[in-house]
Scaffold this motif. Structure first.
Motif, PDB file in Angstrom:
ATOM      1  N   ALA A  57       0.813  -1.138   0.061  1.00 25.91           N
ATOM      2  CA  ALA A  57       0.280   0.024  -0.025  1.00 25.91           C
ATOM      3  C   ALA A  57       0.786   1.130  -0.013  1.00 25.91           C
ATOM      4  CB  ALA A  57      -0.821   0.117   1.215  1.00 25.91           C
ATOM      5  N   GLY A  58       1.919   1.367  -0.779  1.00 23.11           N
ATOM      6  CA  GLY A  58       2.910   2.267  -0.657  1.00 23.11           C
ATOM      7  C   GLY A  58       3.874   2.397   0.453  1.00 23.11           C
ATOM      8  N   PHE A  59       3.938   1.668   1.357  1.00 27.95           N
ATOM      9  CA  PHE A  59       4.668   1.832   2.382  1.00 27.95           C
ATOM     10  C   PHE A  59       5.649   0.757   2.560  1.00 27.95           C
ATOM     11  CE2 PHE A  59       0.457   3.716   3.986  1.00 27.95           C
ATOM     12  CZ  PHE A  59       1.221   4.986   4.401  1.00 27.95           C
ATOM     13  N   PRO A  60       7.057   1.151   2.804  1.00 22.82           N
ATOM     14  CA  PRO A  60       8.221   0.085   2.673  1.00 22.82           C
ATOM     15  C   PRO A  60       8.062  -1.009   3.916  1.00 22.82           C
ATOM     16  CG  PRO A  60       8.855   2.141   3.516  1.00 22.82           C
ATOM     17  CD  PRO A  60       7.627   2.512   3.104  1.00 22.82           C
ATOM     18  N   LEU A  61       8.420  -2.131   3.451  1.00 22.04           N
ATOM     19  CA  LEU A  61       8.066  -3.113   4.581  1.00 22.04           C
ATOM     20  C   LEU A  61       9.133  -4.097   4.242  1.00 22.04           C
ATOM     21  CD1 LEU A  61       6.211  -4.397   6.818  1.00 22.04           C
ATOM     22  CD2 LEU A  61       5.073  -5.707   5.077  1.00 22.04           C
ATOM     23  N   ARG A  62       9.582  -4.880   5.231  1.00 20.85           N
ATOM     24  CA  ARG A  62      10.528  -6.130   5.036  1.00 20.85           C
ATOM     25  C   ARG A  62       9.780  -7.397   5.636  1.00 20.85           C
ATOM     26  NH1 ARG A  62      14.547  -2.313   6.169  1.00 20.85           N
ATOM     27  NH2 ARG A  62      16.436  -2.412   5.148  1.00 20.85           N
ATOM     28  N   TRP A  63       9.992  -8.347   4.780  1.00 19.80           N
ATOM     29  CA  TRP A  63       9.423  -9.589   4.799  1.00 19.80           C
ATOM     30  C   TRP A  63      10.521 -10.535   5.323  1.00 19.80           C
ATOM     31  CZ3 TRP A  63       4.794 -12.146   1.472  1.00 19.80           C
ATOM     32  CH2 TRP A  63       4.334 -13.085   2.345  1.00 19.80           C
ATOM     33  N   VAL A  64      10.387 -11.072   6.559  1.00 20.60           N
ATOM     34  CA  VAL A  64      11.250 -12.126   7.170  1.00 20.60           C
ATOM     35  C   VAL A  64      10.789 -13.588   7.099  1.00 20.60           C
ATOM     36  CG1 VAL A  64      12.994 -12.883   8.818  1.00 20.60           C
ATOM     37  CG2 VAL A  64      12.711 -10.316   8.063  1.00 20.60           C
ATOM     38  N   ALA A  65      11.323 -14.189   6.318  1.00 17.05           N
ATOM     39  CA  ALA A  65      10.903 -15.761   6.311  1.00 17.05           C
ATOM     40  C   ALA A  65      11.777 -16.681   6.536  1.00 17.05           C
ATOM     41  CB  ALA A  65      10.106 -16.148   4.746  1.00 17.05           C
TER      42      ALA A  65
END
Length: 452
Positions: A57-65
């Motif tokens: 939604a336009g916001f930076p995010l980190r996905w840790v798997a």
């Protein structure tokens, strides 16, 4: 719970082995997603992690798997440690079919953040996203495995790639590694599995060229900008001087590679109207045509040394990650996209995956040498391309860009690229039975943009 299954025409062991390779992750990220790999363990062993940078939604995010389970030739499992979902548990299963092939099954147990409200308003969107993503992933896995299977009787190779971080190289390298090949980069910067070179000073670490089986030369200054005198000289130098340095260096080796696949471009043919252009067609006129001729001639030292040299005359490469399509998407999504000039000029296009697949085919097939047109079987006019893209993203395309406006904005580059007509046919690829992944424009655009 989301589940997606596909039958893949290889054994369970072969499909599982493909997923174990570091390049598999690069190959599985859908091109329409704004995702970058920040960190990976190059393993699917329990405890290994992957960190992805993305925008939600336009916001930076980190996905840790993190991978938590592994049973060879059966399944492996990963879970979200942190990221956009309240819960994400993903199981990859490899099931044998009755005919000895593999049924690939991806099952995701997920929860949308926001409780009942999030589920009510977000579930359908998430389900659509998952369907598009896993459809793309299974399609890519299937076609990569089929491409490697065609040459499975050949030994794996050590292949060096120049321009490995570019649009094509960034997918070619991972693709080759999933086939078991060892890949080295030819780059100005030092690094692991890297052969350093300096085109300006005509220097290269020749000791690291020894032992290579193949070289795929893609490096070159981008042509997608206004052509000042300085820019034109950089375009010439990067291609001609780089190719000459590499071909002369390979020719001097005690054990030179068997093949050098060198990028060229459809600009070789110039502006040719409705003429159908095969590899035997003569060169055209103009700056790009002159550059391409000098570019191909610069590989002569390698030919003289007995190296099989192939010139890949690449058409308009389609990917939302870069190139012409990426530049077109913003105005088209805003509803201000349209044909350029008369729209009658022919565009010889090709998907990024077919460029990767074709370069692999040219490298592995000992019968191919000389120029090869890299384009889809059917070129389209700029008008038809524009109309098709508008249909795929559900936007109008009535705002044409007048010829004078294109020339005013981009000068000679507009004349030789945007307004130029090049109707190539991939005669050599078809004669050597290359199997196109994306032969139809609309289907190709839908796959690339997640609009299937």
């Amino acid at each position: 719970m989301f589940t997606f299954r596909s039958k893949i025409p290889v054994s369970v062991a072969t499909a599982f082995h493909w997923h174990e390779q570091p390049g598999a992750l690069d190959r599985l990220i859908p091109p329409w997603e704004d995702v970058q790999i920040e960190h990976r363990s190059n393993s699917i062993e329990p405890g290994s992690r992957v960190v992805l940078k993305m925008h939600v939604a336009g916001f930076p995010l980190r996905w840790v798997a993190e991978h938590t389970e592994l049973e060879p030739n059966s399944h492996f499992h990963d879970r979200q440690v942190s990221g956009p979902f309240a819960r994400w548990e993903h199981t990859h299963r490899f099931l044998p079919s009755e005919d000895g092939q593999c049924v690939l099954e991806d099952q995701v147990d997920y929860q949308i953040p926001g409780g009942g409200l999030g589920d009510r308003f977000g579930r359908s969107k998430v389900e659509k996203m998952l369907l598009q993503m896993f459809r793309y992933r299974h399609d890519t896995t299937t076609h990569d495995l089929i491409a490697h299977a065609r040459y499975q009787e050949r030994p794996t190779m050590k292949i060096a790639i120049s321009g490995a971080s570019g649009l094509v190289g960034s997918q070619l390298g991972p693709f080759l590694t999933t086939g078991g090949h060892e890949v080295a980069k030819i780059s100005r910067s030092a690094g692991e599995n890297t052969i350093q070179w300096d085109i300006k000073n005509q220097e290269i670490d020749s000791t690291k060229l020894e032992g290579l089986d193949a070289v795929i030369h893609l490096a070159g200054e981008s042509v997608a900008a206004r052509w000042t005198d300085k820019k034109k000289q950089a375009i010439i130098n990067s291609r001609v001087d780089g190719t000459r340095l590499l071909s002369e260096s390979l020719a001097k080796l005690k054990n030179p590679p068997k093949v050098m696949v060198c990028a060229s471009a459809m600009g070789f043919y110039g502006d040719r109207g409705d003429e159908i252009l095969s590899e035997g067609s003569p060169p055209g006129d103009g700056f790009l045509a002159d550059v391409c001729q000098a570019w191909e001639e610069a590989a002569q030292p390698a030919r003289d040394a007995g190296i099989r040299v192939v010139h890949a005359r690449i058409g308009i490469v389609l990917s939302p990650k870069g190139g012409a399509l990426a530049q077109m998407l913003t105005p088209f999504k805003l509803g201000v996209g349209g044909q350029i000039g008369s729209g009658k000029q022919w565009w010889s296009w090709i998907s990024l995956d077919d460029v990767v697949g074709a370069l692999h085919h040219l490298t592995m097939n000992d019968q191919i040498r000389g120029p090869v047109n890299l384009c889809a079987p059917k070129a389209v006019t700029n008008h038809d391309f524009t109309k098709t893209l508008g249909q795929v993203i559900s936007r109008p395309t009535f705002l044409a860009v007048p010829e004078f406006a294109a020339k005013l904005a981009m000068g000679q580059m507009a004349d030789e690229m945007l307004l130029s007509s090049c109707r190539m046919e991939p005669k050599v690829l078809e004669e050597t039975e290359y199997s196109f992944r994306d032969p139809h424009l609309e289907r190709c655009l839908r796959k690339l943009l997640g609009r299937q």
